[in-house]
Design an enzyme around this catalytic site. Structure first.
Site, PDB file in Angstrom:
ATOM      1  N   HIS A   1       0.827  -1.209   0.000  1.00  0.00           N
ATOM      2  CA  HIS A   1       0.000   0.000   0.000  1.00  0.00           C
ATOM      3  C   HIS A   1       0.859   1.256   0.000  1.00  0.00           C
ATOM      4  O   HIS A   1       0.576   2.223  -0.716  1.00  0.00           O
ATOM      5  CB  HIS A   1      -0.917   0.020   1.222  1.00  0.00           C
ATOM      6  CG  HIS A   1      -2.065  -0.924   1.128  1.00  0.00           C
ATOM      7  ND1 HIS A   1      -2.872  -1.012   0.007  1.00  0.00           N
ATOM      8  CD2 HIS A   1      -2.559  -1.828   2.013  1.00  0.00           C
ATOM      9  CE1 HIS A   1      -3.810  -1.923   0.215  1.00  0.00           C
ATOM     10  NE2 HIS A   1      -3.640  -2.433   1.415  1.00  0.00           N
TER      11      HIS A   1
ATOM     12  N   GLU B   1       2.114 -13.285 -26.271  1.00  0.00           N
ATOM     13  CA  GLU B   1       2.970 -13.167 -25.082  1.00  0.00           C
ATOM     14  C   GLU B   1       3.720 -14.454 -24.762  1.00  0.00           C
ATOM     15  O   GLU B   1       4.293 -14.591 -23.680  1.00  0.00           O
ATOM     16  CB  GLU B   1       2.140 -12.711 -23.877  1.00  0.00           C
ATOM     17  CG  GLU B   1       0.858 -13.465 -23.665  1.00  0.00           C
ATOM     18  CD  GLU B   1      -0.047 -12.831 -22.618  1.00  0.00           C
ATOM     19  OE1 GLU B   1       0.448 -12.198 -21.681  1.00  0.00           O
ATOM     20  OE2 GLU B   1      -1.276 -13.001 -22.751  1.00  0.00           O
TER      21      GLU B   1
ATOM     22  N   ASP C   1       5.710 -10.747 -20.589  1.00  0.00           N
ATOM     23  CA  ASP C   1       5.660 -12.207 -20.545  1.00  0.00           C
ATOM     24  C   ASP C   1       6.416 -12.826 -21.717  1.00  0.00           C
ATOM     25  O   ASP C   1       7.071 -13.856 -21.556  1.00  0.00           O
ATOM     26  CB  ASP C   1       4.214 -12.694 -20.543  1.00  0.00           C
ATOM     27  CG  ASP C   1       3.618 -12.720 -19.143  1.00  0.00           C
ATOM     28  OD1 ASP C   1       4.391 -12.576 -18.171  1.00  0.00           O
ATOM     29  OD2 ASP C   1       2.390 -12.877 -19.015  1.00  0.00           O
TER      30      ASP C   1
ATOM     31  N   CYS D   1       1.895  -3.617 -25.881  1.00  0.00           N
ATOM     32  CA  CYS D   1       1.356  -3.088 -24.630  1.00  0.00           C
ATOM     33  C   CYS D   1       2.206  -3.452 -23.414  1.00  0.00           C
ATOM     34  O   CYS D   1       1.798  -3.238 -22.278  1.00  0.00           O
ATOM     35  CB  CYS D   1      -0.078  -3.576 -24.404  1.00  0.00           C
ATOM     36  SG  CYS D   1      -0.226  -5.361 -24.248  1.00  0.00           S
TER      37      CYS D   1
END
Length: 572
Positions: free
Chosen positions: A190, A447, A471, A518
């Site tokens: 966080h 990928e 990936d 991407c």
């Protein structure tokens, strides 16, 4: 001058006086046995402390309204505090034991946290800290134990600490924080997420930082290089102050590119799209001048829904409903005002675990979940998930310019199976008189090396390609980039990776279908130039990086980009 090295968690440079958060004292929880007649009073104390902490969290939730990330933290905590299964387990164990309620609560909290830490999943490991944090507050109240109050941190401070509890991160929105330097903390924690969200430079994984830096010492946090400099000399201070000034000036210059189309120096047009994981990020994409959404990662919607519905981490819930999905996709499409929006079907499994009644599988059962039942393999094995998502997507298609993308494709048969599934969904919607766009393009992510090697075949059954270079790289060269032992071997410019990229781009061109990238390569200057030189004209990235890529492309001609690419592909 003392230079400390750590892990970059949030880019940028911050300069300020150190505020050292003292290391928390350990709670002392006695294992002394209690009498049976004392149990009712013990339970009363537990209920009072639980109610008190719940009230505190409700107040903090009210204070951070409008701050999506902070709100989600406190909403999750509120649900944890009211989770009937966990609380029932605590009460049942207490009744069957002769130990104090503090002892039982601490034991149960640690049990649940240990399960998450041993999952091997970074996201779930971070959630273990959430459990310890929130029920630690209940324990503190039961024991009348008063730890350090984070509210003491002043404006313009550099926070120095061993760690920060998730609930302590509220201070990041209440104060002007110059920087953060911690011994513990993950990039997906966080505090790491919020530091990036608020633009606060942060460096984690610094050994013995509490021994190295004292309160009020002048500190420089270089979140880009992972360096923390204590008591800098005049030369270092002047150097970093100048860097801050230049960074601000450059950020101001980049603003002019927000409303400009992306073009090379000789006028070749590019499309710069945004990668998003939440509905609200679509608004940021528009603000940053994105030409559309190149990748909407829907798994984060599912993970968020599961967290909220569970309240704690051990329950199972029904999957993200069709209506909720429809509303989320509709909002993104409407926000983008006709610009293309590529939504990826659920990419769960592996390192993205979703606890759902609709998913009859747990990746914890697999020895190598990243190569197991995940992404399109998982949804084809759980048809109700795919059917629900496709129905929601098609229903939303009338509100914008939708494209559907299939993740982790390794065969033509998988694509054909999805296309047949999509046809059934369209027939269902027609029979129900529900409007939808019949011509939504369906494409695939490239990928894996398998997908790249058969890209000529995949191009015949796909409407578009999007190359996921993250990936593709790690699968091709067999390197886990999250593994510190082998991370230096992770190389997006490995010739094997570049050849697979080149092959995929040429296969798309031959079949006349669009191709985009991407992955991380789509936003890094050196790799952007190589991809553009290979012929890629659509790149998708974090919204905040779009203007800097526009600036880069504006300085280069297509011939220059081709020369850079050709040098990298010298074996072709």
């Amino acid at each position: 001058m003392n230079v400390l090295l750590g892990l970059s968690a949030s880019n940028g440079i911050g300069i300020g006086k150190a505020f050292v958060v003292p290391e928390s004292e350990k709670r002392v929880i006695s294992s002394k046995k209690i009498k049976a007649e004392d149990k009712p009073k013990q339970l009363e104390r537990f209920e009072r402390s639980l109610a008190k902490v719940t009230g505190q969290i409700a107040s903090q939730l009210d204070a951070v309204k409008g701050d999506k990330v902070q709100s989600e933290i406190f909403e999750t905590y509120f649900l944890m505090l009211n989770d009937p299964e966990f609380l029932g387990d605590v009460r049942k164990s207490f009744e069957a034991s002769n130990h104090s309620i503090e002892y039982i609560l601490n034991q149960k909290t640690e049990d649940y946290a240990d399960r998450l830490r041993s999952s091997g999943n970074a996201y779930l490991s971070e959630r273990a800290e959430d459990i310890c944090d929130i029920f630690g507050r209940v324990l503190n109240d039961l024991l009348d134990f008063h730890p350090f109050d984070i509210e003491q941190v002043p404006d313009d401070a550099v926070i120095i600490a061993k760690s920060m509890a998730p609930s302590d991160t509220v201070i990041l929105s209440k104060r002007r924080i110059a920087g953060i330097a911690l011994t513990d903390g993950g990039v997906s924690s966080h505090v790491g997420i919020l530091a990036r969200n608020y633009g606060i430079p942060a460096v984690f994984d610094i050994e013995n930082i509490l021994d190295e830096i004292k309160t009020d010492a002048l500190v420089i946090v270089d979140g880009t290089s992972g360096e923390v400099i204590e008591s800098p000399d005049g030369v270092a201070l002047s150097y970093y102050q100048n860097k801050i000034t230049k960074a601000k000036e450059h950020a101001d210059k980049l603003k002019v590119f927000r409303d400009k189309p992306a073009k090379s120096a000789d006028g070749e047009s590019f499309q710069l799209m945004a990668n998003i994981g939440t509905v609200d990020e679509a608004r940021v994409a528009m603000e940053e001048g994105a030409d559309g959404i190149g990748l909407f990662r829907t798994e984060f919607l599912f993970m968020s829904e599961a967290n909220h519905a569970m309240g704690a981490v051990h329950s199972k819930v029904a999957a993200f409903s069709e209506e909720n999905q429809f509303n989320a996709y509709k909002r993104v499409l409407e926000t983008m005002r006709g610009k293309p929006v590529t939504i990826r079907t659920l990419d769960a499994g592996g390192d993205k675990i979703i606890s759902s009644l609709d998913v009859q599988h747990s990746s914890s059962e697999e020895k190598n979940p990243l190569m197991g039942l995940r992404a399109i393999r998982l949804t084809l094995a759980n048809p109700s998930l795919l059917r629900t998502q496709l129905r929601a997507l098609y229903r939303a298609s009338v509100f914008g310019n939708l494209k559907i993308m299939i993740p982790l494709v390794t065969s033509v048969e998988q694509v054909e199976e999805v296309l047949a599934f999509a046809e059934k969904v369209r027939d269902e919607l027609k029979s129900e008189n529900i409007p939808f766009d019949e011509n939504v393009p369906i494409g695939v992510m490239i990928e894996t090396a398998a997908a790249a090697m058969i890209s000529d075949c995949l191009a015949k059954v796909s409407d578009f390609f999007s190359i996921g270079t993250n990936d593709l790289t790690q699968y091709t060269i067999g390197v886990d980039r999250e593994n510190a032992l082998v991370a230096p071997l992770y190389d997006e410019f490995h010739l094997a990776v570049l050849r697979l990229l080149h092959k995929t781009i040429k296969a798309a061109e031959a079949e006349g279908i669009p191709v985009s990238v991407c992955g991380e390569m789509a936003s890094r200057p050196e790799s952007v130039m190589v991809l553009a030189g290979m012929g890629v004209r659509t790149l998708s990235m974090s919204p905040k990086l779009i203007t800097s890529v526009k600036e880069l492309l504006s300085k280069m001609s297509i011939d220059e980009l081709k020369a850079i690419s050709s040098k990298r592909l010298n074996s072709l």
